[in-house]
Design a protein around this motif. Structure first.
Motif, PDB file in Angstrom:
ATOM      1  N   ALA A   1       0.593  -1.259   0.111  1.00 27.56           N
ATOM      2  CA  ALA A   1      -0.221   0.150  -0.033  1.00 27.56           C
ATOM      3  C   ALA A   1       0.924   1.411  -0.120  1.00 27.56           C
ATOM      4  CB  ALA A   1      -0.992  -0.029   1.187  1.00 27.56           C
ATOM      5  N   ARG A   2       1.767   1.211   0.925  1.00 28.45           N
ATOM      6  CA  ARG A   2       2.760   2.272   0.671  1.00 28.45           C
ATOM      7  C   ARG A   2       3.393   2.790  -0.432  1.00 28.45           C
ATOM      8  NH1 ARG A   2       7.061   1.724   5.330  1.00 28.45           N
ATOM      9  NH2 ARG A   2       8.032   3.082   3.882  1.00 28.45           N
ATOM     10  N   ASN A   3       3.891   1.521  -1.221  1.00 33.81           N
ATOM     11  CA  ASN A   3       4.633   1.552  -2.806  1.00 33.81           C
ATOM     12  C   ASN A   3       3.451   2.162  -3.490  1.00 33.81           C
ATOM     13  OD1 ASN A   3       7.062   0.636  -1.600  1.00 33.81           O
ATOM     14  ND2 ASN A   3       6.413  -1.450  -2.028  1.00 33.81           N
ATOM     15  N   LEU A   4       2.281   1.823  -3.371  1.00 34.76           N
ATOM     16  CA  LEU A   4       1.466   2.374  -4.270  1.00 34.76           C
ATOM     17  C   LEU A   4       1.163   3.845  -4.265  1.00 34.76           C
ATOM     18  CD1 LEU A   4      -1.450  -0.233  -4.304  1.00 34.76           C
ATOM     19  CD2 LEU A   4      -0.367   0.294  -6.245  1.00 34.76           C
ATOM     20  N   VAL A   5       1.162   4.089  -2.801  1.00 33.21           N
ATOM     21  CA  VAL A   5       0.762   5.589  -2.517  1.00 33.21           C
ATOM     22  C   VAL A   5       2.013   6.616  -3.067  1.00 33.21           C
ATOM     23  CG1 VAL A   5       0.668   7.463  -0.706  1.00 33.21           C
ATOM     24  CG2 VAL A   5      -0.767   5.446  -0.868  1.00 33.21           C
ATOM     25  N   GLU A   6       3.057   5.873  -2.777  1.00 35.24           N
ATOM     26  CA  GLU A   6       4.592   6.633  -3.047  1.00 35.24           C
ATOM     27  C   GLU A   6       4.939   6.718  -4.569  1.00 35.24           C
ATOM     28  OE1 GLU A   6       6.820   8.295  -1.588  1.00 35.24           O
ATOM     29  OE2 GLU A   6       5.333   8.070   0.373  1.00 35.24           O
ATOM     30  N   ARG A   7       4.412   5.799  -5.395  1.00 30.81           N
ATOM     31  CA  ARG A   7       4.553   5.930  -6.970  1.00 30.81           C
ATOM     32  C   ARG A   7       3.474   7.023  -7.349  1.00 30.81           C
ATOM     33  NH1 ARG A   7       4.246   0.340  -6.938  1.00 30.81           N
ATOM     34  NH2 ARG A   7       6.518  -0.725  -6.739  1.00 30.81           N
ATOM     35  N   LEU A   8       2.225   6.800  -6.853  1.00 34.87           N
ATOM     36  CA  LEU A   8       1.370   7.961  -7.301  1.00 34.87           C
ATOM     37  C   LEU A   8       1.749   9.447  -6.766  1.00 34.87           C
ATOM     38  CD1 LEU A   8      -1.891   5.780  -7.014  1.00 34.87           C
ATOM     39  CD2 LEU A   8      -1.023   6.645  -8.995  1.00 34.87           C
ATOM     40  N   LYS A   9       2.218   9.524  -5.575  1.00 33.19           N
ATOM     41  CA  LYS A   9       3.050  10.815  -5.269  1.00 33.19           C
ATOM     42  C   LYS A   9       3.988  11.347  -6.197  1.00 33.19           C
ATOM     43  CE  LYS A   9       4.115  11.212  -0.906  1.00 33.19           C
ATOM     44  NZ  LYS A   9       4.721  10.920   0.584  1.00 33.19           N
TER      45      LYS A   9
ATOM     46  N   ARG B   1       4.453  10.498  -9.276  1.00 33.20           N
ATOM     47  CA  ARG B   1       3.653  11.171 -10.443  1.00 33.20           C
ATOM     48  C   ARG B   1       2.767  12.361 -10.297  1.00 33.20           C
ATOM     49  NH1 ARG B   1       1.935   6.526 -13.715  1.00 33.20           N
ATOM     50  NH2 ARG B   1       1.538   8.071 -15.072  1.00 33.20           N
ATOM     51  N   GLY B   2       2.558  12.743  -8.786  1.00 33.65           N
ATOM     52  CA  GLY B   2       1.724  14.211  -8.946  1.00 33.65           C
ATOM     53  C   GLY B   2       0.379  14.069  -8.607  1.00 33.65           C
ATOM     54  N   TYR B   3       0.004  12.726  -8.406  1.00 29.98           N
ATOM     55  CA  TYR B   3      -1.572  12.542  -8.313  1.00 29.98           C
ATOM     56  C   TYR B   3      -2.083  12.492  -6.694  1.00 29.98           C
ATOM     57  CZ  TYR B   3      -1.215  10.806 -13.206  1.00 29.98           C
ATOM     58  OH  TYR B   3      -1.034  10.641 -14.555  1.00 29.98           O
TER      59      TYR B   3
ATOM     60  N   GLY C   1      -4.839  14.447 -10.059  1.00 33.53           N
ATOM     61  CA  GLY C   1      -5.234  13.110  -9.287  1.00 33.53           C
ATOM     62  C   GLY C   1      -6.923  13.112  -9.486  1.00 33.53           C
ATOM     63  N   ARG C   2      -7.417  14.442  -9.326  1.00 35.04           N
ATOM     64  CA  ARG C   2      -8.766  14.538  -9.624  1.00 35.04           C
ATOM     65  C   ARG C   2      -9.312  14.150 -10.962  1.00 35.04           C
ATOM     66  NH1 ARG C   2      -8.262  17.732  -5.136  1.00 35.04           N
ATOM     67  NH2 ARG C   2      -7.769  19.312  -6.417  1.00 35.04           N
ATOM     68  N   GLU C   3      -8.235  14.963 -11.863  1.00 33.34           N
ATOM     69  CA  GLU C   3      -8.390  14.785 -13.115  1.00 33.34           C
ATOM     70  C   GLU C   3      -8.426  13.204 -13.646  1.00 33.34           C
ATOM     71  OE1 GLU C   3      -6.127  17.292 -15.702  1.00 33.34           O
ATOM     72  OE2 GLU C   3      -6.535  19.012 -14.451  1.00 33.34           O
TER      73      GLU C   3
END
Length: 143
Positions: A68-76, A78-80, A101-103
């Motif tokens: 879960a942390r890895n998913l969040v980190e990758r998306l952070k 990427r700026g989402y 991220g909303r887009e």
């Protein structure tokens, strides 16, 4: 009893086959966006649960805390997503969608509706309702 066992087997196989088909269609919609199915699920989770934590995501996706942390980190990266230390509890880091991220979530919803509409076009509104109730029951039984 043997007939019920056979029905369970056949139904399980059918669900697995439909699941694979859904993943293939979904993968086709996600590839141009450059995100994985797990990242898509993560985005949709935080779209519905603004300010939730990685622990809540872990529970929702039934994955390890590290995953879960890895998913969040990758998306952070990427700026989402963003995550900041909670003012109330310094151990918590509520996660929020950025404007980008909303887009992305709006695109995911649109693509999901199109794909789902294509796959479930053969069902009436009443049948969709019944299917959702049955799937909820199965999901509850799993966990």
């Amino acid at each position: 009893m043997e007939n019920k066992d056979n029905e369970v087997f056949l139904t399980t196989r059918k669900l697995l086959r439909i699941g694979r088909l859904l993943l293939n269609v979904r993968g086709g919609h996600l590839k141009p966006l450059g995100i994985t199915a797990g990242q898509s699920e993560t985005m949709m989770f935080f779209d519905k649960n603004d300010g939730a934590t990685v622990s809540a995501l872990k529970t929702h996706l039934a994955i390890s805390h590290q995953a879960a942390r890895n998913l969040v980190e990758r998306l952070k990266q990427r700026g989402y997503l963003t995550a900041t230390v909670s003012a109330e509890d310094g151990r918590e880091r509520p996660v929020h969608l950025t404007a980008e991220g909303r887009e992305l979530c709006e695109i995911l919803k649109k693509n999901g509706t199109v794909a789902g509409g294509e796959l479930l076009l053969c069902l009436s509104r009443e049948e969709l309702h019944t299917l959702n109730e049955l799937l909820d029951k199965v999901e509850t039984g799993l966990g």
